[in-house]
Design an enzyme around this catalytic site. Sequence first.
Site, PDB file in Angstrom:
ATOM      1  N   ASP B 270      35.736 -97.136  -0.214  1.00  0.00           N
ATOM      2  CA  ASP B 270      34.752 -96.166   0.247  1.00  0.00           C
ATOM      3  C   ASP B 270      33.390 -96.814   0.513  1.00  0.00           C
ATOM      4  O   ASP B 270      33.082 -97.887   0.000  1.00  0.00           O
ATOM      5  CB  ASP B 270      34.569 -95.061  -0.802  1.00  0.00           C
ATOM      6  N   GLU B 271      32.614 -96.146   1.318  1.00  0.00           N
ATOM      7  CA  GLU B 271      31.186 -96.427   1.478  1.00  0.00           C
ATOM      8  C   GLU B 271      30.867 -97.891   1.774  1.00  0.00           C
ATOM      9  O   GLU B 271      30.004 -98.487   1.143  1.00  0.00           O
ATOM     10  CB  GLU B 271      30.411 -95.968   0.230  1.00  0.00           C
ATOM     11  N   VAL B 272      31.576 -98.450   2.730  1.00  0.00           N
ATOM     12  CA  VAL B 272      31.231 -99.801   3.196  1.00  0.00           C
ATOM     13  C   VAL B 272      30.086 -99.653   4.200  1.00  0.00           C
ATOM     14  O   VAL B 272      30.232 -98.949   5.199  1.00  0.00           O
ATOM     15  CB  VAL B 272      32.463-100.468   3.849  1.00  0.00           C
TER      16      VAL B 272
END
Lengths: 606, 606
Positions: B270-272
């Site tokens: 997630d959330e790269v």
Amino acid sequence: MQITQQFDISINGHSEPRLIRLRQRILARVARQTGVPVLGGAPALFIECAGPGADVQKLGEDESYTLTIDNRKASLRAPNPLGILRGAETFLQLIEQDESGWSVPALKVDDQPRFAWRGLHIDVSRHWQPVDVILRNLDGMAAVKLNVFHWHLSDDQGFRMESKRYPQLQQKASDGNYYTQDQVRMVIAYARDRGIRVIPEFDIPGHASAWLAAMPELGSAPGPYSIERRMGVFDPTLDPTKEAVYEMLDGFIGEMAALFPDEFFHIGGDEVTGKPWKASASIQAFMRTKGLKDQHDLQRYFNQRVQAIVAKHGKRMEGWDEILNPGLPKDIVIQSWRGQKWLVDAARQGYSGLLSAGYYLDLMHPAGQHYGVDPLDPSAGTLTPAEQARILGGEACVWTEHMPPDIIDQRIWPRLAAIAERLWSPAAVRDTDSMYRRLEPVSRWLETLGLTHRASFEPALARLAGSGPIDPVRTLAEVVEPVKDYARHLKSGRRYTQFSAFNRLVDAARPESRKSKEFEWAIRAKNWPAVRAMLERWRDNRPQMTGLLAEAQPLADNLNRAAQLGLDALDHKPVSRAALDELRKPKAELLLSIVPGIELLMAGVD
Amino acid sequence: MQITQQFDISINGHSEPRLIRLRQRILARVARQTGVPVLGGAPALFIECAGPGADVQKLGEDESYTLTIDNRKASLRAPNPLGILRGAETFLQLIEQDESGWSVPALKVDDQPRFAWRGLHIDVSRHWQPVDVILRNLDGMAAVKLNVFHWHLSDDQGFRMESKRYPQLQQKASDGNYYTQDQVRMVIAYARDRGIRVIPEFDIPGHASAWLAAMPELGSAPGPYSIERRMGVFDPTLDPTKEAVYEMLDGFIGEMAALFPDEFFHIGGDEVTGKPWKASASIQAFMRTKGLKDQHDLQRYFNQRVQAIVAKHGKRMEGWDEILNPGLPKDIVIQSWRGQKWLVDAARQGYSGLLSAGYYLDLMHPAGQHYGVDPLDPSAGTLTPAEQARILGGEACVWTEHMPPDIIDQRIWPRLAAIAERLWSPAAVRDTDSMYRRLEPVSRWLETLGLTHRASFEPALARLAGSGPIDPVRTLAEVVEPVKDYARHLKSGRRYTQFSAFNRLVDAARPESRKSKEFEWAIRAKNWPAVRAMLERWRDNRPQMTGLLAEAQPLADNLNRAAQLGLDALDHKPVSRAALDELRKPKAELLLSIVPGIELLMAGVD
């Protein structure tokens, strides 16, 4: 001085692992008390210890310290680690919130104890108390500067100590509930880290049902013997006429003397009924042969033999006041449980002693009453200074007839803090109102150590309330107290055993109602709006008294009635003293603790 | 059926150590719930297990059971131990007080879960959670029949797992706060005993500050890297173009795959942010060479490489919804945190998935709101039955930005019980009022397991109150709630870090105010005397708002004002809506939770 996130501790002068561990504990406790993760890095508490303590903590070892706090730093100095331990507790107790966070006030304290022996006795036989109970109470003891843990390890209801020489003791007489020797060593090390001596007690020749369940051949009667499940005073007694008894005691005391490093060894010696001795022809014959005229003479003979064994293993013998007898050497210590008189007698006869009469926490007396008991009370005033010096201090006692592990903390705390102050502080410090003002913050502080005397209240109320509302049950539980003295043993009509359930309102209720005290203070302060608000709340309180609470319905009703009487008194209406007296009667083994406040109101509110 | 002191359990049919340990746990829990020392000897609960379970608990393994209770005995039958575990919790939950002691009602339950995947995710990176926190929450999970513990073991703020192959991970990136492999094995065994699968998550390629603090050479940027102390979304990212990254992951995932027996392995995903990828000439060149047009393409490439490694070590890959991509095989599982839409998309594309959007406990939403979220909501109604079957269940998530170990329980419980019911019970069981009525007894029951969601309240209040009165602080704390959603992160003006103190009123306050709910119920029930008593108490509440409480003085004032508005409404006086709206504004990151009740009152009390 501010306590910042960088708060740290610097140890100077003498150092040792005990002080390094203390540093870690202080840092962890500061974090816990403040809720601030302490990162360290900026020393603000400077510890300076002049030298090492004794390898085994000694009776009378110096516990003095000086704590100086200014706006920037705190300095704690002591001749040895014991004083540092005591001063660290003072420092921690001083931490308070201010507008910008946390701080300790600037001050200078030169402090030292009045009595050298300041103890807590815990009975782990009648109700088994697991190691964690012992450890958290050692933390509490250290916090209030007590220095002796008296571990009552055997009694009729269970033998709680592992013996490698006589494993039948724990195998046959403990239900599996005993301390291993490794655990005992750990407890002793834990106590030493906190400046607490550990003294074991193995009660002989009476209170010996468990002992004889394992070794029936040593009894004064033919048996059979079994672990006693009831509470009270029972007949099973070691046979003082059998050499095998002394051989076993030599072996057992030798084993224990090697395990427990303290100078003293407690042999109990209380409440010998004498019945099996009277009933035994061979014991009676022995007594005639030896010229022993009664059971006291025979117990004196037994004590002399035991004292020789204890001394052989390098220990000084300690016992309850029944062992006091001029036939014993003067290095023994007498623990007075029956009254101050025995302590004075012992001192006159050249014996050292300590006071427990007046410090029985299981009798549910208020902190103020214990606080008023002084080991050097007026009757000791007739003693010479040398005789007075033999009065070493005191020990609070907890007998666990009605205390499983989830209850014991609230039966001990916070009242023990008041006894601890009596034993530490100068005799002139005796303002009970001041003690009570300080007791509440101390009680809260003690729980940050892991004690459960406050935390145990809500789960107990939740259990009582079932799925019903808790608030009204709490309102009731806050203003009732268990009946006092031995009323639960003698007058309740119930026969408690080791298997009884302690899940009733009387078990949840605290020994002393803080709310009732606050009520009295509000009356004395003539804070009538507060008094009226309390009374109205009590008058209108309607808990659901079903299930376990059903037995206390009369008490809930009495609270409503008492509050109405109080409101009438407040409104200058006539109040019947007979009606009030009716409310004094115990219900479900509980007393309504607002009655004294109502009485104050009736005495005149203007 | 009465629960007597002789209550005992008989295990028939298939037996195994897991069931024998269950028997011991049930006996101990009956004793704890009732306060009655259970001696055993008279079997009253008859367990009949038809056969063994899988060696490693499987997704979809049968959890059904039948519990039949009559006046004399209870019979619990299940095809395998999992069902017995579930049924035992039902039995324990049914124990109630009656006039003669304790009992369970006569009934027959045929029970089985609606969803096969019912989980709790705990982030142990942002705030370290020691093993005891994990264990007591596993007990709580088992009590409400959850079956997956998702252990979020790495993130920017710390790497919490011991690796023997790459010890620099725990050495350089954990501050010493990590689980040893022995502890992990113990937790897995503890969970298995309770019918709970354990799935580890190591978040890659983003959320990798800690990882890169240990292995800076694997980063997408030159570094340097360090453990992140702040909270938020950060740039440090593994470099998907370096073969060394895949070599390390092969070694690490191989090591972890041998340790964690479960079929699934969670790789985060997630959330790269993509920023270091954009900033790196070599990564940009790699993307051109491979024809990867954007950061999502590059992450898809990375995920395909990682999936091959995970599969090589015998596991099915799981990840947050960002990993959803048709380039991945269909055996992976998608965990939807951004919305139900991703779950439906995944199912359409042939992927299995589970719902976490709507189940984020750290966002402080009421239990009723979570209870209304269904993995098969109307948008899933357009799916074919085969597609619907791919929606495996859901997981509640706890992200610990603001949760040290002494707070986490009350952020999870009792609200998690409502989510657990949503995932276990038929879709038609959705009466929110009924859920709330049952939630309070369940909350009390859960604390008998050792959870601290209720017990943590009083010590937090005591710390806030300092040496002042606690009661008025409690009265205030009972009717406030932390601000919702991401307001504490984004709107408070505070920048929380891993070292922040969580010792304020907002940390003590529970996510959902039970008292405010009771206020609303009293209004709906037109119980005006009760409503008036509550309002008067709030109007007159005057806590000492000093020290840590000073920031919340406006809130304390607003409570007085809100209560006066409520009393005015009750007395049919005109009330200004603008005045009420003013009271909705957060103060000290807290909301006054009686405002909706006041609004109800204003809407008309007749």
